[in-house]
Scaffold this active site. Structure first.
Site, mmCIF file in Angstrom:
data_model
loop_
_atom_site.group_PDB
_atom_site.id
_atom_site.type_symbol
_atom_site.label_atom_id
_atom_site.label_comp_id
_atom_site.label_asym_id
_atom_site.label_seq_id
_atom_site.Cartn_x
_atom_site.Cartn_y
_atom_site.Cartn_z
ATOM 1 C CG ASP A 115 87.308 -11.136 -8.068
ATOM 2 O OD1 ASP A 115 87.156 -11.297 -7.237
ATOM 3 O OD2 ASP A 115 88.629 -11.408 -8.124
ATOM 4 N NE ARG A 148 92.703 -24.164 -7.302
ATOM 5 C CZ ARG A 148 91.987 -23.125 -6.794
ATOM 6 N NH1 ARG A 148 92.567 -21.672 -6.758
ATOM 7 N NH2 ARG A 148 91.095 -23.391 -6.114
HETATM 8 C C1 SAM Z 1 86.170 -16.580 -1.927
HETATM 9 S S1 SAM Z 1 85.313 -15.359 -3.282
HETATM 10 C C2 SAM Z 1 84.196 -13.975 -2.945
HETATM 11 C C3 SAM Z 1 83.362 -13.614 -3.285
HETATM 12 C C4 SAM Z 1 81.947 -12.588 -1.972
HETATM 13 N N1 SAM Z 1 82.545 -12.017 -2.146
HETATM 14 C C5 SAM Z 1 81.765 -13.279 -1.892
HETATM 15 O O1 SAM Z 1 81.203 -13.882 -0.164
HETATM 16 O O2 SAM Z 1 80.591 -14.545 -1.652
HETATM 17 C C6 SAM Z 1 87.146 -14.056 -2.659
HETATM 18 C C7 SAM Z 1 87.475 -13.165 -4.048
HETATM 19 O O3 SAM Z 1 88.309 -12.174 -3.624
HETATM 20 C C8 SAM Z 1 88.640 -12.199 -4.702
HETATM 21 N N2 SAM Z 1 90.320 -11.626 -4.773
HETATM 22 C C9 SAM Z 1 91.382 -12.229 -3.930
HETATM 23 N N3 SAM Z 1 92.944 -11.290 -3.591
HETATM 24 C C10 SAM Z 1 92.579 -10.188 -4.243
HETATM 25 C C11 SAM Z 1 92.984 -8.547 -4.292
HETATM 26 N N4 SAM Z 1 94.235 -8.754 -3.498
HETATM 27 N N5 SAM Z 1 92.226 -7.947 -4.661
HETATM 28 C C12 SAM Z 1 91.193 -7.955 -5.552
HETATM 29 N N6 SAM Z 1 89.930 -8.698 -5.335
HETATM 30 C C13 SAM Z 1 90.964 -10.432 -4.421
HETATM 31 C C14 SAM Z 1 89.636 -13.902 -5.409
HETATM 32 O O4 SAM Z 1 89.799 -13.130 -6.845
HETATM 33 C C15 SAM Z 1 88.145 -13.665 -5.356
HETATM 34 O O5 SAM Z 1 87.292 -13.743 -6.043
#
Ligand code: SAM
Length: 294
Positions: free
Chosen positions: A162, A52
């Site tokens: 996010d 990445r």
């Molecule tokens: C696997 S996705 C889950 C999306 C959705 N909630 C679902 O369950 O389908 C995880 C998301 O968390 C976000 N994320 C990770 N660390 C974060 C942080 N410290 N604050 C806010 N968002 C975060 C990532 O950018 C990503 O878009």
């Protein structure tokens, strides 16, 4: 900012490739990601991190990971730190993921409040924390609209946040491929999606989009949000955090929930240490012991 770890000359490559990438490089990147986003990277993620970030090195014309780390560790590396976060977050999501959550939301949270919201005596506030590319908040919006088609004219708001600015841009655009929208039940698909002429893909209708506001928010930073929320969805996000960080986040949600508010978490997540504060209300659904905010 983390102190750069001492670089050993001629350290062996952790991942073989175009750019030298050592265990020390990986440790420094993991440390930066933990400090900035709370995300912990296990050693098994080294190839993923390499592939990445190699794209970022190429885009910036850098010769080595050492140069890249020097950039993202410096005050001038602010923009690239954001790009690094965007590259390293995992954004897997889908419409109506864990459908039982949306049934629960409709029947247990939304339905009892419909009459009051329609009459203008109550508002509805929902939060998708870690919303990725928008499938989760738009699934919430379609669930609201199934009960309350007039929601765009009422005091109903869905906050979608996010840390990753790229996924937020996709969410705001609200355009999805035929394959992605196949997870939406046909009735909702026919009602709330429109063919996007330019791309041939599908766009959430104006009514659905009008309910959702996308905002950048780091869950381990300040939360400029105002409760009380009727529901907070934070699913498959804290799974990447260590346990103390997870517990801190659950505890910070509690005072933001309304008396009847619910918290929805991912299928493999638990509210272990804080279990005393939370009452289970179904599979990975919780309400707060104290009843949340008044
Ligand atoms: C696997 S996705 C889950 C999306 C959705 N909630 C679902 O369950 O389908 C995880 C998301 O968390 C976000 N994320 C990770 N660390 C974060 C942080 N410290 N604050 C806010 N968002 C975060 C990532 O950018 C990503 O878009």
């Amino acid at each position: 900012m983390s102190q750069a770890l001492a670089r050993k000359p001629d350290a062996p490559a952790l991942v073989e490739g175009e750019f030298a990438f050592t265990a020390n490089d990986f440790a420094q990147i993991a440390q930066l990601l933990y400090e900035q986003a709370g995300i912990t990277l296990s050693d098994s993620k080294s190839t993923l991190v390499y592939s990445r970030l190699a794209k970022r090195l190429r885009a910036l014309g850098l010769a080595s990971f050492a140069e890249y780390i020097a950039l993202v560790s410096s005050p001038a590396g602010d923009t690239e730190r954001g790009a690094m976060l965007n590259a390293l977050t995992t954004n897997v999501t889908r419409f109506f993921r864990e459908p039982h959550h949306f049934d629960h939301l409709r029947d247990q949270v939304l339905a009892p409040r419909i009459a009051a919201v329609k009459a203008g005596r109550a508002r509805m506030r929902l939060w998708s924390a870690g919303c990725s590319t928008g499938q989760e908040p738009y699934s919430i919006a379609m669930t609201v609209l199934s009960l309350l088609p007039d929601a765009p004219n009422l005091d109903v708001k869905i906050l979608a946040t996010d840390i990753d600015t790229k996924v937020l841009a996709t969410g705001r655009e609200a355009i999805y491929s035929e394959e992605l929208i196949s997870a939406i039940p046909p009735e909702a698909r026919n009602r709330w999606l429109e063919k996007d002429r330019a791309s041939g893909d599908w766009r959430m209708s104006a009514a659905v989009r009008s309910l959702v506001s996308f905002k950048e928010l780091n869950l381990i930073g300040q939360w400029p949000v105002k409760g009380p929320f009727d529901a907070i969805f934070c699913r498959n996000v804290v799974i990447y955090f260590d346990e103390p960080t997870q517990e801190r986040i659950w505890s910070r949600f509690a005072p933001l929930l309304g008396t009847e508010g619910r918290m929805y978490i991912g299928h493999s997540e638990r509210v272990a240490g804080a279990a005393g504060q939370w009452i289970s209300d179904g599979l990975t659904v919780y309400r707060h012991q104290a009843g949340g905010a008044r």
